[in-house]
Design a protein around this motif. Structure first.
Motif, PDB file in Angstrom:
ATOM      1  N   ASP A  69       0.834  -1.206   0.000  1.00 55.01           N
ATOM      2  CA  ASP A  69       0.000   0.000   0.000  1.00 55.01           C
ATOM      3  C   ASP A  69       0.865   1.251   0.000  1.00 55.01           C
ATOM      4  OD1 ASP A  69      -2.264  -1.528   0.010  1.00 55.01           O
ATOM      5  OD2 ASP A  69      -2.648  -1.333   2.164  1.00 55.01           O
ATOM      6  N   ALA A  70       1.931   1.227   0.783  1.00 57.18           N
ATOM      7  CA  ALA A  70       2.823   2.391   0.849  1.00 57.18           C
ATOM      8  C   ALA A  70       3.497   2.628  -0.500  1.00 57.18           C
ATOM      9  CB  ALA A  70       3.868   2.187   1.939  1.00 57.18           C
ATOM     10  N   ALA A  71       3.912   1.529  -1.169  1.00 59.37           N
ATOM     11  CA  ALA A  71       4.544   1.667  -2.478  1.00 59.37           C
ATOM     12  C   ALA A  71       3.565   2.226  -3.499  1.00 59.37           C
ATOM     13  CB  ALA A  71       5.074   0.305  -2.941  1.00 59.37           C
ATOM     14  N   ASP A  72       2.300   1.746  -3.453  1.00 63.05           N
ATOM     15  CA  ASP A  72       1.290   2.259  -4.380  1.00 63.05           C
ATOM     16  C   ASP A  72       1.050   3.749  -4.144  1.00 63.05           C
ATOM     17  OD1 ASP A  72       0.975  -0.202  -5.543  1.00 63.05           O
ATOM     18  OD2 ASP A  72      -0.813  -0.747  -4.392  1.00 63.05           O
ATOM     19  N   GLU A  73       0.970   4.139  -2.862  1.00 62.17           N
ATOM     20  CA  GLU A  73       0.739   5.548  -2.549  1.00 62.17           C
ATOM     21  C   GLU A  73       1.916   6.405  -3.010  1.00 62.17           C
ATOM     22  OE1 GLU A  73      -0.091   5.920   1.579  1.00 62.17           O
ATOM     23  OE2 GLU A  73      -1.979   4.793   1.476  1.00 62.17           O
ATOM     24  N   ALA A  74       3.134   5.899  -2.854  1.00 62.84           N
ATOM     25  CA  ALA A  74       4.310   6.646  -3.297  1.00 62.84           C
ATOM     26  C   ALA A  74       4.310   6.811  -4.815  1.00 62.84           C
ATOM     27  CB  ALA A  74       5.590   5.938  -2.843  1.00 62.84           C
ATOM     28  N   ASN A 113       2.686  14.426  -8.828  1.00 59.61           N
ATOM     29  CA  ASN A 113       3.658  15.523  -8.824  1.00 59.61           C
ATOM     30  C   ASN A 113       4.204  15.774 -10.225  1.00 59.61           C
ATOM     31  OD1 ASN A 113       3.429  15.964  -6.077  1.00 59.61           O
ATOM     32  ND2 ASN A 113       5.115  14.587  -5.539  1.00 59.61           N
ATOM     33  N   THR A 114       4.493  14.686 -10.944  1.00 56.68           N
ATOM     34  CA  THR A 114       4.986  14.824 -12.316  1.00 56.68           C
ATOM     35  C   THR A 114       3.934  15.467 -13.206  1.00 56.68           C
ATOM     36  OG1 THR A 114       6.402  12.872 -12.040  1.00 56.68           O
ATOM     37  CG2 THR A 114       5.925  13.570 -14.304  1.00 56.68           C
ATOM     38  N   ASP A 115       2.678  15.053 -13.049  1.00 61.25           N
ATOM     39  CA  ASP A 115       1.603  15.610 -13.873  1.00 61.25           C
ATOM     40  C   ASP A 115       1.424  17.107 -13.625  1.00 61.25           C
ATOM     41  OD1 ASP A 115       1.109  13.228 -15.113  1.00 61.25           O
ATOM     42  OD2 ASP A 115      -0.707  12.743 -13.985  1.00 61.25           O
ATOM     43  N   VAL A 116       1.546  17.525 -12.360  1.00 58.32           N
ATOM     44  CA  VAL A 116       1.419  18.951 -12.048  1.00 58.32           C
ATOM     45  C   VAL A 116       2.551  19.733 -12.713  1.00 58.32           C
ATOM     46  CG1 VAL A 116       1.598  20.663 -10.200  1.00 58.32           C
ATOM     47  CG2 VAL A 116       0.125  18.669  -9.905  1.00 58.32           C
ATOM     48  N   ALA A 133      -5.065  21.783  -9.725  1.00 64.54           N
ATOM     49  CA  ALA A 133      -6.191  20.845  -9.627  1.00 64.54           C
ATOM     50  C   ALA A 133      -6.936  20.772 -10.954  1.00 64.54           C
ATOM     51  CB  ALA A 133      -7.136  21.278  -8.504  1.00 64.54           C
ATOM     52  N   PHE A 134      -7.114  21.926 -11.594  1.00 67.54           N
ATOM     53  CA  PHE A 134      -7.751  21.932 -12.915  1.00 67.54           C
ATOM     54  C   PHE A 134      -6.911  21.133 -13.909  1.00 67.54           C
ATOM     55  CE2 PHE A 134      -7.697  23.765 -17.192  1.00 67.54           C
ATOM     56  CZ  PHE A 134      -9.026  23.598 -17.562  1.00 67.54           C
ATOM     57  N   GLY A 135      -5.605  21.330 -13.884  1.00 67.57           N
ATOM     58  CA  GLY A 135      -4.731  20.615 -14.813  1.00 67.57           C
ATOM     59  C   GLY A 135      -4.838  19.111 -14.659  1.00 67.57           C
ATOM     60  N   LEU A 136      -4.854  18.627 -13.419  1.00 61.31           N
ATOM     61  CA  LEU A 136      -4.974  17.186 -13.180  1.00 61.31           C
ATOM     62  C   LEU A 136      -6.327  16.676 -13.671  1.00 61.31           C
ATOM     63  CD1 LEU A 136      -3.390  16.863  -9.614  1.00 61.31           C
ATOM     64  CD2 LEU A 136      -2.389  16.157 -11.787  1.00 61.31           C
ATOM     65  N   ASP A 137      -7.405  17.436 -13.381  1.00 61.31           N
ATOM     66  CA  ASP A 137      -8.735  17.024 -13.838  1.00 61.31           C
ATOM     67  C   ASP A 137      -8.818  17.040 -15.363  1.00 61.31           C
ATOM     68  OD1 ASP A 137      -9.720  16.601 -11.308  1.00 61.31           O
ATOM     69  OD2 ASP A 137     -10.681  18.566 -11.127  1.00 61.31           O
ATOM     70  N   LEU A 138      -8.227  18.066 -15.976  1.00 58.29           N
ATOM     71  CA  LEU A 138      -8.293  18.174 -17.427  1.00 58.29           C
ATOM     72  C   LEU A 138      -7.596  16.985 -18.088  1.00 58.29           C
ATOM     73  CD1 LEU A 138      -9.196  20.070 -19.774  1.00 58.29           C
ATOM     74  CD2 LEU A 138      -6.841  20.900 -19.814  1.00 58.29           C
ATOM     75  N   LYS A 158       6.872  12.069 -19.798  1.00 59.38           N
ATOM     76  CA  LYS A 158       6.746  13.379 -19.155  1.00 59.38           C
ATOM     77  C   LYS A 158       8.030  13.762 -18.434  1.00 59.38           C
ATOM     78  CE  LYS A 158       1.719  13.201 -18.609  1.00 59.38           C
ATOM     79  NZ  LYS A 158       0.604  12.777 -17.749  1.00 59.38           N
ATOM     80  N   LEU A 159       8.616  12.801 -17.725  1.00 55.47           N
ATOM     81  CA  LEU A 159       9.877  13.088 -17.038  1.00 55.47           C
ATOM     82  C   LEU A 159      10.968  13.475 -18.038  1.00 55.47           C
ATOM     83  CD1 LEU A 159       9.990  10.254 -14.329  1.00 55.47           C
ATOM     84  CD2 LEU A 159       9.654  12.702 -13.932  1.00 55.47           C
ATOM     85  N   ARG A 160      11.010  12.775 -19.173  1.00 52.29           N
ATOM     86  CA  ARG A 160      12.030  13.085 -20.192  1.00 52.29           C
ATOM     87  C   ARG A 160      11.887  14.525 -20.682  1.00 52.29           C
ATOM     88  NH1 ARG A 160      16.627  11.390 -20.662  1.00 52.29           N
ATOM     89  NH2 ARG A 160      16.981  13.611 -20.464  1.00 52.29           N
ATOM     90  N   LEU A 161      10.664  14.950 -20.954  1.00 57.26           N
ATOM     91  CA  LEU A 161      10.445  16.298 -21.444  1.00 57.26           C
ATOM     92  C   LEU A 161      10.781  17.341 -20.385  1.00 57.26           C
ATOM     93  CD1 LEU A 161       7.119  15.792 -23.432  1.00 57.26           C
ATOM     94  CD2 LEU A 161       9.392  16.214 -24.376  1.00 57.26           C
TER      95      LEU A 161
END
Length: 330
Positions: free
Chosen positions: A32-37, A44-47, A240-245, A293-296
């Motif tokens: 569970d901890a690994a999934d949450e991480a 964080n990457t998406d933001v 928050a909008f960015g993640l939802d979008l 995303k990380l590469r960019l």
């Protein structure tokens, strides 16, 4: 584009020693901890990715403006026929070539003859064969040699990328025009990364490539909607909008893929890519999306190569894939 991809891919337990209850509980907590991480790393990457995409074109939009954009994206996902009209179709030569690649008896000479019908496609194949990704010992100068080097799977993925380029990099106005090349860079890298992740997850390599190329179609449509609603060449800056979008746009991409008669498991994988319990194809897509995303972000100087999102968030194979993506434009 409708129909062409569909045609293309036409008692021993009771005797075992029981694990102590405390050990089982501890293992579950660790999982569970690994999934949450992992979820935190991806969020964080998406933001960071959304803020990089929007850059100076982000503004403090009223909540009702952001809500209207999200609602229209949701509505389009329920009416994919309308959404599909907002993106161009692929050139007819591409599905013809992809169908030929299904035939195990097709020769390199026959493929070269079909590729040679389009001078732009010839240039793409030669450029790909001479790229740092393939690292040829000597420069590849003939179409036959290039096709031999790429192989059928490499050629299929290249043709799919060529087919999707005008879908993402359409000529637009406003913010959608500025962001389209950035989204295309992500689509290419996502397709390659997902196809590299696929074998370890027992997912189909080419379907992973298709899912990676298709995933951003909904997002470019969403940005077109944002342009119409905001009418200032900008988009809401809320994280928050960015993640939802991005989440709603993925569902829109899945709906358009189903409307275009992609294989059902491809459209399902796009819809499930944010779900850790999704199919093997969905997991390959999710991992490819994250790595791309990380590469960019690294290439743009937003993240250092040794950022914890990379060093702690990726395993050794994923980090090798991250390095391989840096060669795509060379």
């Amino acid at each position: 584009m409708k129909n062409w991809i569909n045609r293309l891919l036409s008692g021993a337990e009771s005797q075992a020693p029981q694990e102590p209850g405390g050990a089982r509980a501890g293992a579950a907590l660790q999982d569970d901890a690994a999934d949450e991480a992992n979820e935190a790393n991806e969020a964080n990457t998406d933001v960071l990715y959304y803020r990089w995409l929007t850059g100076p074109a982000a503004f403090d939009a009223p909540p009702e403006t952001a809500g209207l954009i999200l609602e229209q994206v949701r509505q389009l996902a329920q009416n994919p026929g309308v959404a599909a009209e907002l993106v161009p179709r692929v050139p007819e030569l591409i599905p013809k070539l992809l169908r030929s690649l299904r035939d195990e008896n097709v020769t390199s000479a026959e493929l070269a003859g079909q590729v040679a019908e389009d001078v732009v496609l010839v240039a793409e194949v030669l450029r790909e064969a001479n790229s740092a990704y393939y690292r040829p010992m000597t420069p590849i100068k003939t179409l036959d040699a290039a096709i031999m080097l790429l192989g059928q799977n490499g050629l299929r993925m290249l043709l799919a990328r060529v087919a999707f380029r005008p879908v993402i990099r359409m000529h637009e106005a406003g913010f959608a025009r500025r962001v389209a090349p950035l989204l295309w860079n992500h689509s290419e890298r996502c397709a390659v990364a997902a196809s590299l992740m696929a074998p370890g997850l027992t997912a189909d390599i080419f379907e992973s490539c298709l899912a990676g190329l298709m995933q951003d179609v909904g997002l470019i449509v969403a940005f077109r909607l944002a342009d119409r609603i905001c009418q200032n060449g900008k988009v809401p800056d809320s994280s928050a909008f960015g993640l939802d979008l991005m989440a709603h746009s993925r569902q829109l991409s899945a709906a358009i893929a189903a409307y275009w008669d992609f294989p059902e498991n491809v459209s399902d994988a796009i819809a499930q890519a944010g779900n850790p319990d999704g199919s093997a194809l969905a997991q390959a897509l999710a991992q490819g999306d994250h790595i791309a995303k990380l590469r960019l972000l690294i290439d743009a100087g937003v993240l250092p190569e040794d950022d914890p999102l990379v060093s702690n968030g990726l395993n050794s194979f994923q980090r090798r894939c991250l390095g391989k993506l840096s060669n795509l434009d060379q």
